[in-house]
Design an enzyme around this catalytic site. Structure first.
Site, PDB file in Angstrom:
ATOM      1  N   GLU A  70      54.680 -16.357 -33.473  1.00  0.00           N
ATOM      2  CA  GLU A  70      53.291 -16.300 -33.923  1.00  0.00           C
ATOM      3  C   GLU A  70      52.406 -15.546 -32.949  1.00  0.00           C
ATOM      4  OE1 GLU A  70      49.544 -19.053 -35.360  1.00  0.00           O
ATOM      5  OE2 GLU A  70      51.373 -20.043 -34.678  1.00  0.00           O
ATOM      6  N   ASP A  85      57.303 -20.744 -34.031  1.00  0.00           N
ATOM      7  CA  ASP A  85      55.901 -21.144 -33.949  1.00  0.00           C
ATOM      8  C   ASP A  85      55.796 -22.092 -32.757  1.00  0.00           C
ATOM      9  OD1 ASP A  85      53.265 -21.866 -34.246  1.00  0.00           O
ATOM     10  OD2 ASP A  85      53.379 -22.083 -36.415  1.00  0.00           O
ATOM     11  N   ILE A  87      53.299 -23.676 -31.320  1.00  0.00           N
ATOM     12  CA  ILE A  87      52.551 -24.883 -31.686  1.00  0.00           C
ATOM     13  C   ILE A  87      52.125 -24.715 -33.136  1.00  0.00           C
ATOM     14  CG2 ILE A  87      50.612 -26.421 -31.273  1.00  0.00           C
ATOM     15  CD1 ILE A  87      50.418 -25.466 -28.438  1.00  0.00           C
ATOM     16  N   ASP A  88      52.774 -25.420 -34.028  1.00  0.00           N
ATOM     17  CA  ASP A  88      52.319 -25.430 -35.413  1.00  0.00           C
ATOM     18  C   ASP A  88      51.388 -26.628 -35.557  1.00  0.00           C
ATOM     19  OD1 ASP A  88      52.307 -24.498 -38.131  1.00  0.00           O
ATOM     20  OD2 ASP A  88      53.357 -26.353 -38.611  1.00  0.00           O
ATOM     21  N   THR A  90      47.796 -26.042 -34.260  1.00  0.00           N
ATOM     22  CA  THR A  90      47.012 -25.831 -33.043  1.00  0.00           C
ATOM     23  C   THR A  90      45.733 -26.653 -33.038  1.00  0.00           C
ATOM     24  OG1 THR A  90      47.913 -23.613 -32.672  1.00  0.00           O
ATOM     25  CG2 THR A  90      45.774 -24.101 -31.680  1.00  0.00           C
ATOM     26  N   ASP A 213      55.366 -20.512 -39.816  1.00  0.00           N
ATOM     27  CA  ASP A 213      54.894 -21.872 -40.076  1.00  0.00           C
ATOM     28  C   ASP A 213      55.967 -22.725 -40.748  1.00  0.00           C
ATOM     29  OD1 ASP A 213      52.148 -21.422 -39.258  1.00  0.00           O
ATOM     30  OD2 ASP A 213      51.814 -20.401 -41.172  1.00  0.00           O
TER      31      ASP A 213
END
Length: 257
Positions: A70, A85, A87-88, A90, A213
């Site tokens: 990402e 990802d 941190i999916d 955030t 995601d």
């Protein structure tokens, strides 16, 4: 790709997810270091640092592998690539809401080959390898296949980054109440998919996702016995429906204009 090489990559992904989880848990103070990317779209210093950590672990063992992440981009539409990802969710991380995740998937010439979704604040790791089932902390999981879903939850996420789609979405959302008990939105697409996979809810619907995601979660749902329909499969704007197999066709009917 043969199973041995696939499992080597899966074990590397597990190590990367574990290390990134430990990093995020010990650096939650970075949630206040925020940059703005777009409408309701943010990035923290922790997002970037988590992705660098994951990339370094992968590249050390597999230096020739392609990576799409990402925060640092990479190869789109490649037949063999990692999809990350860091941190999916955030905004969850920024708000100290415990549903943020780390999502790592691998794609080969036959599609998504495995997925790992780690939930640091809940000490949960969801995983699946194509053809080998889905697991939560090492124990098998399966979708909730009850025919009557009137007492189950649906996860619905309004199009908070594309308000032009809101009116149509609210019409669809009203239809969901004809079938399900109640609705939730937890802020992480990866975790929403995993909650379908383990039976905590029986349906999930969201608009405008990126491939990073949902790639890992898609694999986990499929291996847990659920079904996925991509209403729009543009990698930068994917509309996704994930459900138990028992209710999938009925949910698609709710979304039919």
């Amino acid at each position: 790709m043969d199973r041995k090489e696939l499992h080597r990559r899966f074990e590397a992904a597990r190590r990367a997810a574990d290390e990134a989880s430990s990093f995020l848990l010990s650096h939650e103070g970075l949630r206040s270091d925020v940059s703005f990317k777009g409408c309701n779209d943010y990035v923290t210093a922790a997002d970037s640092m988590s992705e660098k950590l994951i990339r370094s672990i992968i590249s050390e063992e597999f230096p020739d592998d392609q990576i799409l992440g990402e925060e640092y981009g990479g190869v789109s539409g490649h037949s063999r690539r990692w999809i990350i990802d860091p941190i999916d969710g955030t905004v969850d991380f920024m708000s100290s809401f415990p549903c943020y995740t780390i999502s790592i998937a691998y794609e080969d010439e036959d599609g998504i080959a495995f997925g790992i979704v780690a939930v640091p604040r809940q000490s949960e790791v969801f995983s699946a390898i194509r053809g080998e089932g889905a697991f939560l902390n090492g124990s098998p999981i399966h979708t909730d296949e009850r025919e009557d879903v009137s007492e189950t939850l649906a996860l619905l996420v309004p199009p908070h980054r594309n308000h032009l789609r809101m009116d149509g979405y609210m019409v669809q959302m009203r239809r969901f109440y004809e079938l399900f008990s109640d609705m939730r939105s937890i802020g992480s697409a990866a975790l929403s998919l995993c909650y379908v996979a383990c039976g905590r809810c029986t349906s999930y619907y969201e608009l405008g996702l990126h491939i990073y995601d949902c790639a890992a979660g898609i694999m986990i749902v499929r291996e847990a016995g659920g079904r996925i329909t991509l209403l729009s499969d543009d990698e930068s704007s994917m509309d996704i429906v994930a459900t138990s197999s028992a209710v999938h066709e009925r949910v698609l009917e709710l979304l039919d204009d």
